[in-house]
Design a protein around this motif. Structure first.
Motif, mmCIF file in Angstrom:
data_model
loop_
_atom_site.group_PDB
_atom_site.id
_atom_site.type_symbol
_atom_site.label_atom_id
_atom_site.label_comp_id
_atom_site.label_asym_id
_atom_site.label_seq_id
_atom_site.Cartn_x
_atom_site.Cartn_y
_atom_site.Cartn_z
ATOM 1 N N LYS A 151 -1.326 0.988 13.755
ATOM 2 C CA LYS A 151 -1.729 1.636 12.496
ATOM 3 C C LYS A 151 -1.786 0.662 11.328
ATOM 4 O O LYS A 151 -2.706 0.700 10.502
ATOM 5 N N GLY A 152 -0.769 -0.209 11.253
ATOM 6 C CA GLY A 152 -0.729 -1.158 10.142
ATOM 7 C C GLY A 152 -1.904 -2.112 10.151
ATOM 8 O O GLY A 152 -2.423 -2.496 9.094
ATOM 9 N N THR A 211 0.842 -1.194 0.000
ATOM 10 C CA THR A 211 0.000 0.000 0.000
ATOM 11 C C THR A 211 0.883 1.253 0.000
ATOM 12 O O THR A 211 2.105 1.176 0.157
ATOM 13 N N GLU A 212 0.265 2.408 -0.123
ATOM 14 C CA GLU A 212 0.995 3.674 -0.153
ATOM 15 C C GLU A 212 1.761 3.922 1.144
ATOM 16 O O GLU A 212 2.838 4.529 1.139
ATOM 17 N N SER A 213 1.246 3.431 2.256
ATOM 18 C CA SER A 213 1.898 3.636 3.557
ATOM 19 C C SER A 213 3.117 2.747 3.746
ATOM 20 O O SER A 213 3.923 2.963 4.651
ATOM 21 N N LEU A 265 4.500 1.569 11.469
ATOM 22 C CA LEU A 265 3.064 1.278 11.493
ATOM 23 C C LEU A 265 2.733 0.245 12.564
ATOM 24 O O LEU A 265 1.588 -0.193 12.685
ATOM 25 N N GLU A 322 -5.185 -0.207 9.166
ATOM 26 C CA GLU A 322 -5.246 -0.080 7.711
ATOM 27 C C GLU A 322 -5.569 -1.416 7.059
ATOM 28 O O GLU A 322 -6.418 -1.504 6.166
#
Length: 213
Positions: free
Chosen positions: A182-183, A126-128, A205, A186
């Motif tokens: 965070k990961g 992903t973008e992150s 993340l 998402e």
């Protein structure tokens, strides 16, 4: 409740011991006061053991005895408190330096792992920077960050060591998607109900430079 939060001479002298030339003698517990005395000794000793990597039991007992009979005292209370304070200051500094070095090492290893992993078959990014593999795609709705989810999972470090697992506990976990790292927040939003994914989560993340062991 822990009896001893901070080490000081006043706390150390709470330890109740009976000494002779061969060390601590065994004394049976008969009264309530005996039980309390023994319990205090256990609590203090466990806290001391948890606070010090190395510890001289004989000198500990010697300090207790010296304070009890006010003889042969090698340092006054102010000196004793200063010694303990300095020890912990030095230990804290050493631990911080060690943690920093470990964090830098973890970061390098993690970045190397992700760099090599992203080109493997089935891995999507992903973008992150979150990487994942779809093992099974479900047909249900996808949750939002505010959704409450029920999941089964294995949490592992890059060497494969499991640090947390609802599967091993035998019961799925329930929580709001925004309550986790965070990961994972998402990643959960990518999954339809009934899906099974494998995530590879960068440290920024996840838990930062110090992954769970």
């Amino acid at each position: 409740m822990k009896i001893m939060k901070f080490l000081s001479l006043a706390t150390l002298v709470l330890l109740v011991v009976s000494c002779n030339k061969t060390g601590v003698t065994k004394k049976p517990i008969k009264t309530e006061l005996d039980s309390v005395s023994y319990a205090i000794g256990l609590d203090v000793a466990r806290n001391v053991k948890a606070s010090f990597d190395e510890f001289d039991t004989e000198l500990f007992i010697q300090g207790f005895v010296n304070a009890s009979d006010s003889t042969d005292i090698l340092m006054d209370q102010a000196q004793a408190q200063k010694v303990v304070q300095t020890y912990f200051q030095n230990k804290q500094k050493a631990d911080a330096e060690k943690a920093k070095a470990e964090g830098e090492k973890n970061k390098v290893e993690g970045e190397k792992f992700l760099s090599e992993n992203k080109s493997k078959e089935g891995v999507q990014t992903t973008e992150s920077g979150l990487q994942y593999i779809v093992l099974k795609e479900g047909a249900g709705e996808k949750p939002k960050a505010t959704s409450k989810v029920k999941v089964h999972y294995h949490g592992t470090s890059i060497n494969g060591n499991v640090f947390d697992s609802s599967v091993d506990r035998g019961e799925p976990s329930e929580f709001f998607a925004y309550q986790v790292i965070k990961g994972w927040t998402e990643g959960l939003q990518l999954m339809s109900v009934g899906s099974k994914y494998k995530f590879f989560i960068p440290q920024e993340l996840a838990y930062g430079a110090f992954p769970r062991q």
